[in-house]
Design a protein around this motif. Structure first.
Motif, mmCIF file in Angstrom:
data_model
loop_
_atom_site.group_PDB
_atom_site.id
_atom_site.type_symbol
_atom_site.label_atom_id
_atom_site.label_comp_id
_atom_site.label_asym_id
_atom_site.label_seq_id
_atom_site.Cartn_x
_atom_site.Cartn_y
_atom_site.Cartn_z
ATOM 1 N N SER A 64 20.096 28.282 47.816
ATOM 2 C CA SER A 64 20.903 28.123 49.012
ATOM 3 C C SER A 64 22.232 28.824 48.797
ATOM 4 C CB SER A 64 21.137 26.630 49.302
ATOM 5 O OG SER A 64 22.146 26.439 50.263
ATOM 6 N N SER A 65 22.887 29.164 49.897
ATOM 7 C CA SER A 65 24.218 29.765 49.790
ATOM 8 C C SER A 65 25.312 28.711 49.754
ATOM 9 C CB SER A 65 24.450 30.708 50.981
ATOM 10 O OG SER A 65 24.341 30.000 52.209
ATOM 11 N N GLU A 66 24.921 27.427 49.861
ATOM 12 C CA GLU A 66 25.893 26.335 49.818
ATOM 13 C C GLU A 66 26.092 25.866 48.371
ATOM 14 O OE1 GLU A 66 27.648 25.189 52.441
ATOM 15 O OE2 GLU A 66 26.682 26.851 53.505
ATOM 16 N N PRO A 67 27.291 25.371 48.043
ATOM 17 C CA PRO A 67 27.514 24.815 46.697
ATOM 18 C C PRO A 67 26.567 23.646 46.447
ATOM 19 C CG PRO A 67 29.590 25.100 47.868
ATOM 20 C CD PRO A 67 28.499 25.327 48.868
ATOM 21 N N PRO A 107 25.171 19.924 45.534
ATOM 22 C CA PRO A 107 25.754 18.622 45.887
ATOM 23 C C PRO A 107 26.474 17.942 44.728
ATOM 24 C CG PRO A 107 23.352 18.467 45.729
ATOM 25 C CD PRO A 107 23.697 19.926 45.683
ATOM 26 N N MET A 161 34.438 29.094 42.493
ATOM 27 C CA MET A 161 33.317 29.714 43.198
ATOM 28 C C MET A 161 33.387 31.237 43.066
ATOM 29 S SD MET A 161 31.745 27.062 44.180
ATOM 30 C CE MET A 161 30.413 27.949 45.036
ATOM 31 N N VAL A 182 24.485 31.878 45.524
ATOM 32 C CA VAL A 182 25.686 31.106 45.235
ATOM 33 C C VAL A 182 25.920 31.132 43.724
ATOM 34 C CG1 VAL A 182 24.494 28.881 44.936
ATOM 35 C CG2 VAL A 182 26.873 28.905 45.722
#
Length: 311
Positions: free
Chosen positions: A90-93, A95, A105, A117
């Protein structure tokens, strides 16, 4: 109230559990088919990481606290290093980002090819051969020696102690009749460190990935995840591909001297098992199936076994 406890297994889970129980005042013995230096733990990369589920995250936090304390002792083999973790999930950090130290980042245009990421952070790295010797020394300080012995059944162990803690890793599949356990073969190339001080690891769904982990003059290169494979013989083609992937990330490795090859069988399971059941008059506590998170979850799950016995 102290118990007579027999711990089965001398990998990082077995040794940590035995240390916790012995230092809590229990009378502990350890039986193991293989000595610590020949277990899968001895060839692990040694990077601590947060657990993925609420239970495992709690256990990994307990372990992190313990490693933070033990890092002050040079004999422990625990050292904190900065490193880069990347992923194409995913491109999200992730959890669990708040459980990391000194997070920075990575800009999308600075990521390795195919990664979505990435982040730099500081984390414990554990030099497993040294750390296992350290844990063995803590047992010896309590008068406990590891007895090399193959246990064919839990009945055999139950006849020897009123409490048995099963920390036999991938062997627990047969010993505990647990069809959910399978080997997840890993292989490493060991090179003489050409001057790399940071770690690097890829979290990807593919069975092949790149990773390197510095432990002084020794650098561990990874890696593969091969479910269902039992072979402990290094595969030359796998080694070649590990080197290729790692050199693509860090060109310094192109001239690094290869000094060894290592193979280990992670105890794969949907989730680690930690529960209790009776076997005649004996209490059997299972603590196995940590897959590639054995080091990260070791102190948390060991403290949970100690809590069960304290209750």
């Amino acid at each position: 109230m102290a118990n007579d406890v027999l711990v089965l297994g001398a990998g990082v889970i077995g040794l940590t559990t035995a240390v916790c129980l012995a230092e809590d005042g229990h009378r502990v013995r350890v039986w193991a088919e293989l000595p610590p230096e020949r277990t899968t733990s001895a060839v692990a990369s040694g990077l601590w990481g947060p657990g993925y589920t609420p239970r495992d995250l709690a256990w990994s936090r307990v372990t992190f606290s313990e490693f933070s304390r033990l890092a002050d002792d040079p004999e422990s083999g625990i050292h904190f290093e900065r490193g880069l973790q990347v992923s194409n999930f995913s491109s999200e950090p992730p959890p669990w980002i708040d459980d990391l130290l000194d997070v920075e980042m990575v800009a999308p245009d600075k990521l390795p090819d195919g990664m979505l990421v990435g982040l730099w952070s500081t984390a414990p790295l554990i030099d497993l051969p040294r750390y296992l010797r350290y844990l063995t020394g803590r047992l010896a300080a309590n008068g406990i020696e590891i007895e090399q012995r193959t246990v064919r059944s839990l009945d055999e162990a139950a006849a020897a102690a009123p409490v048995v803690v099963n920390c036999t890793g991938v062997a627990a599949g047969k010993l505990a009749s647990d069809d959910g356990v399978q080997p997840v073969r890993g292989q490493h190339v060991i090179v003489r460190n050409p001057g790399i001080s940071h770690f690097y690891v890829e979290a990807v769904p593919q069975p092949e990935f790149a990773g390197f982990f510095p432990h002084g003059d020794r650098l561990i290169l990874a890696g593969v995840r091969q479910p269902g494979q039992w072979s402990l013989t290094p595969d030359p083609e796998v080694a070649t591909q590990i080197l290729r992937r790692c050199i693509a990330v860090e060109p310094k490795l192109a001239d690094a001297e290869v000094i060894g090859h290592e193979v280990g069988l992670r105890p794969g399971r949907t989730q680690a098992r930690l529960d209790e059941h009776p076997l005649g008059p004996t209490r059997i506590i299972h603590n196995y199936g940590h897959d590639g998170l054995g080091v990260s979850l070791s102190w948390g799950s060991a403290r949970e076994v100690a809590r069960i016995l304290a209750d």
